[in-house]
Design a protein around this motif. Sequence first.
Motif, short mmCIF file in Angstrom:
data_model
loop_
_atom_site.label_atom_id
_atom_site.label_comp_id
_atom_site.label_asym_id
_atom_site.label_seq_id
_atom_site.Cartn_x
_atom_site.Cartn_y
_atom_site.Cartn_z
N ARG A 156 11.24 -50.54 20.07
CA ARG A 156 11.59 -49.67 21.35
C ARG A 156 11.32 -50.30 22.55
NH1 ARG A 156 10.19 -43.23 21.64
NH2 ARG A 156 11.55 -43.03 23.30
N GLU A 157 12.22 -50.15 23.42
CA GLU A 157 12.24 -50.42 24.66
C GLU A 157 12.50 -49.40 25.64
OE1 GLU A 157 10.74 -53.03 26.30
OE2 GLU A 157 10.36 -54.23 24.56
N GLY A 158 11.90 -48.38 26.07
CA GLY A 158 12.43 -47.39 26.87
C GLY A 158 13.03 -46.41 26.12
N ASP A 159 14.23 -46.08 26.63
CA ASP A 159 15.17 -45.49 25.76
C ASP A 159 16.19 -46.01 24.93
OD1 ASP A 159 16.87 -46.41 27.79
OD2 ASP A 159 17.79 -44.40 28.28
N LYS A 160 15.93 -47.41 24.41
CA LYS A 160 16.58 -48.14 23.59
C LYS A 160 15.78 -48.62 22.75
CE LYS A 160 20.24 -47.98 26.51
NZ LYS A 160 21.83 -47.54 25.95
N ARG A 161 16.59 -49.09 21.57
CA ARG A 161 16.05 -49.90 20.45
C ARG A 161 16.57 -51.40 20.52
NH1 ARG A 161 19.73 -50.02 15.85
NH2 ARG A 161 21.14 -48.40 15.86
N PRO B 185 25.41 -62.38 3.79
CA PRO B 185 26.11 -63.27 3.17
C PRO B 185 27.52 -62.89 2.97
CG PRO B 185 24.82 -62.26 1.36
CD PRO B 185 24.29 -61.73 2.84
N GLN B 186 27.81 -61.51 3.07
CA GLN B 186 29.30 -61.16 2.97
C GLN B 186 30.29 -61.34 4.14
OE1 GLN B 186 29.70 -57.94 0.03
NE2 GLN B 186 27.63 -57.38 0.64
N SER B 187 31.41 -61.60 4.06
CA SER B 187 32.19 -61.91 5.17
C SER B 187 32.60 -60.64 5.93
CB SER B 187 33.70 -62.15 4.62
OG SER B 187 34.40 -61.13 3.72
N ILE B 188 32.49 -59.25 5.36
CA ILE B 188 32.42 -58.04 6.07
C ILE B 188 30.99 -57.78 6.29
CG2 ILE B 188 33.35 -55.74 6.23
CD1 ILE B 188 35.73 -56.72 4.50
N ARG B 189 30.68 -57.68 7.54
CA ARG B 189 29.29 -57.40 7.91
C ARG B 189 29.07 -56.99 9.21
NH1 ARG B 189 28.88 -63.25 7.35
NH2 ARG B 189 28.77 -64.10 9.60
N HIS B 190 28.06 -56.41 9.59
CA HIS B 190 27.69 -55.71 10.74
C HIS B 190 27.16 -56.99 11.69
CE1 HIS B 190 24.57 -53.75 13.67
NE2 HIS B 190 25.73 -53.53 14.29
N ALA B 191 27.92 -57.03 12.85
CA ALA B 191 27.99 -58.12 13.88
C ALA B 191 26.79 -57.70 14.83
CB ALA B 191 29.39 -58.43 14.34
N ALA B 192 25.59 -58.05 15.06
CA ALA B 192 24.67 -57.88 16.13
C ALA B 192 24.00 -59.24 16.50
CB ALA B 192 23.93 -56.76 15.92
N ARG B 193 23.27 -59.14 17.58
CA ARG B 193 22.50 -60.66 17.92
C ARG B 193 21.26 -60.12 18.44
NH1 ARG B 193 26.06 -62.96 22.43
NH2 ARG B 193 26.25 -60.73 23.14
N VAL B 194 20.30 -60.90 18.29
CA VAL B 194 18.71 -60.69 18.50
C VAL B 194 18.83 -60.44 20.08
CG1 VAL B 194 16.65 -61.77 18.96
CG2 VAL B 194 17.50 -62.30 16.85
N GLY B 195 18.20 -59.45 20.39
CA GLY B 195 18.15 -59.04 21.93
C GLY B 195 19.17 -57.95 22.36
N ASP B 196 20.30 -57.58 21.37
CA ASP B 196 21.08 -56.46 21.62
C ASP B 196 20.42 -55.29 21.56
OD1 ASP B 196 23.06 -58.21 21.81
OD2 ASP B 196 24.23 -57.59 19.90
N ALA B 197 20.80 -54.29 22.35
CA ALA B 197 20.16 -53.00 22.79
C ALA B 197 20.98 -51.97 22.21
CB ALA B 197 19.64 -52.70 23.92
#
Length: 233
Positions: free
Chosen positions: A108-113, A122-134
């Motif tokens: 948790r960072e304030g009102d965000k995660r 490893p699957q081709s269809i996956r949730h795309a996100a990056r470290v640091g995304d809120a």
Amino acid sequence: MPGNANGVAAVERAVSLLEAFTERDGSLSLGELSRRTELDKATVLRIARSLAKSSMLLRNEDASWRLGPKLVRLGAIYQSTFRPAAIVEPLLAELSDRTKESAALYVREGDKRVCLFRHDSPQSIRHAARVGDAFPLDRGAPGRVILAFDGDAEPLAAEILARGWHCTRGERDPQIASLAAPVFRDGRKLFGALGLTGPPSRFTGDLVAEHLPILLEGAARLSVAMGGHPEPE
């Protein structure tokens, strides 16, 4: 060998004596230590005296016992040498390999995660996100878990607290489902949420039932590594 077996038993009893103390206990009587460890008083006294020699326990004037200063030193050494990435990253890779979904740790960072660590599916269809995304706290299983275990008046809090995990499908994004469980540090202090994410089609009831034990095991292992208690005392 009998000698080795006896040695292991003695260590386990000594550890059980130290673990009998909680944050609410300034000191414990010999009888209370005996009750909590399910050891007879003579055994407890013998172990306590041995631990006192290395300052892991201290005896009070009223014959009760309290934790000693050596444990503070050992705790400080552990904290100074603890490297979260060395534990979290292999754990996330293992979770992703076993479930074939993306695994991430959110705090948790304030009102965000915020995504602190992540390992992609490893699957081709996956949730795309990056470290640091809120992301919003009130959308998606990791945020809901953080709100519930952080004491916020979240509508689903009681249900999540009782269950110990949460799953959402399409709450933040119609193409994303998530399954999350809390991670604790220093006892029962919330650190964050460990989550699995992927397409809703791969988070049906049966698949969630398959993934859940793996996720809960990972959250418990991470909590223990951070000095937390996965289960309420």
